[in-house]
Enzyme design. Sequence first.
Site, PDB file in Angstrom:
ATOM      1  N   ASP A  82       0.828  -1.213   0.000  1.00  0.00           N
ATOM      2  CA  ASP A  82       0.000   0.000   0.000  1.00  0.00           C
ATOM      3  C   ASP A  82       0.858   1.257   0.000  1.00  0.00           C
ATOM      4  OD1 ASP A  82       0.949  -0.149   2.582  1.00  0.00           O
ATOM      5  OD2 ASP A  82      -0.997   0.117   3.549  1.00  0.00           O
ATOM      6  N   SER A  83       2.192   1.085   0.110  1.00  0.00           N
ATOM      7  CA  SER A  83       3.113   2.213  -0.051  1.00  0.00           C
ATOM      8  C   SER A  83       3.042   2.790  -1.456  1.00  0.00           C
ATOM      9  CB  SER A  83       4.548   1.781   0.271  1.00  0.00           C
ATOM     10  OG  SER A  83       4.874   0.582  -0.406  1.00  0.00           O
ATOM     11  N   ASP A 121      -1.023  -6.222  -0.199  1.00  0.00           N
ATOM     12  CA  ASP A 121      -1.374  -5.538   1.051  1.00  0.00           C
ATOM     13  C   ASP A 121      -2.875  -5.301   1.141  1.00  0.00           C
ATOM     14  OD1 ASP A 121       0.451  -4.955   3.046  1.00  0.00           O
ATOM     15  OD2 ASP A 121       1.302  -3.241   1.988  1.00  0.00           O
ATOM     16  N   LYS A 151      -1.106  -9.440   3.032  1.00  0.00           N
ATOM     17  CA  LYS A 151      -0.405  -8.926   4.208  1.00  0.00           C
ATOM     18  C   LYS A 151      -1.314  -7.934   4.910  1.00  0.00           C
ATOM     19  CE  LYS A 151       2.930  -5.776   4.042  1.00  0.00           C
ATOM     20  NZ  LYS A 151       2.458  -4.757   5.037  1.00  0.00           N
ATOM     21  N   GLU A 153      -1.413  -5.281   8.605  1.00  0.00           N
ATOM     22  CA  GLU A 153      -0.568  -4.626   9.603  1.00  0.00           C
ATOM     23  C   GLU A 153      -1.139  -4.729  11.006  1.00  0.00           C
ATOM     24  OE1 GLU A 153       0.319  -0.591   8.714  1.00  0.00           O
ATOM     25  OE2 GLU A 153       1.136  -1.011   6.723  1.00  0.00           O
ATOM     26  N   GLU A 221       9.364  -4.020  10.832  1.00  0.00           N
ATOM     27  CA  GLU A 221       9.747  -2.737  10.243  1.00  0.00           C
ATOM     28  C   GLU A 221      10.221  -1.751  11.299  1.00  0.00           C
ATOM     29  OE1 GLU A 221       8.122   0.796   7.251  1.00  0.00           O
ATOM     30  OE2 GLU A 221       6.905  -1.000   7.588  1.00  0.00           O
TER      31      GLU A 221
END
Length: 352
Positions: A82-83, A121, A151, A153, A221
């Site tokens: 999602d970056s 993501d 993925k 978070e 991270e």
Amino acid sequence: MRRSLSLLARQVAWRRLLSNVPESTVYGGPRPQESSAARRVTVTTLRGKHRRGEPITVVTAYDYPSAVHVDSAGIDVCLVGDSAAMVVHGHDTTLPITLELMLEHCRAVARGARRPLLIGDLPFGCYESSAAQAVDSAVRVLKEGGMDAIKLEGGAPSRIAAAKAIVEAGIAVMGHVGLTPQAISVLGGFRPQGKTVDSAVKVVETALALQEAGCFSVVLECVPAPVAAAATSALKIPTIGIGAGPFCSGQVLVYHDLLGMLRHPHHAKVTPKFCKQFGNVGDVINKALSEYKQEVETQTFPGPSHTPYKITHTDVDGFANALQKMGLSDAADAAAAAAQNSEKGGEPKGNC
């Protein structure tokens, strides 16, 4: 004959829909004669590498061209992050990107990367409300995005529950702890985690909880190296570090960052300090664009070698006559002059 051609066309079209999946991996698995380098990476592949102590390589990429490069380089995992909100779309955080837009990026990557494990993501806003919402979003990432896994978070109880529900739905899940960009509202910005005793313990506890929920791997991270080392030792699943030091089971960097692709103030702002640039592609791009601009302005491009399409003398004359009859004398003269200039291999005269 026509019927056979029609059938062949349909078969080719169908194969293109599955361009990211080698035929040999559908149902039957890799054929024995395939080299190991050509076989598609799976979660089982990663488990094997982890068991043997072999580092896992991960690159975050967002489109077809970058996916092709990641594939060609033999990278184990391609993460569609999602970056993309920051790197591709110019936002200051990952929060604005939607599931619909993420699916577009996933599909593009799936068309370009045949070998790596593909992980998509789950963006902010598509899995927080309930486990059912999380499962629905994860299903779309696989069915519509062409990914192999997802993925998500964080390690709050609701996130752990979401991860467990997705795994129980038959979808492989990668966890993500430490700095979780979707939680910057709570974290107070992009801040490293695990720098105090309590915070460090929380990183390890969260990673263990994600493992218990069924995650096959966890991203660590922006945490200190000793914390990442402890988490890696405590877990039975691979850890993928990003700004977490060398003691993880593997590493991940963003495609654009590691290539040094972008050179502008926004990208300098969003490029993390832990990133190593393995190339200076941005300088090459800027140089090429500057040279292109100069050659267009000086009318040295396109030259004869980049003007490949020809028209015969007879057709030029006929074309000019047709233009004359249309009352376009200047256009007829321009066509004739261009034809004469092409014969001499010269450059254009006057303005275009």
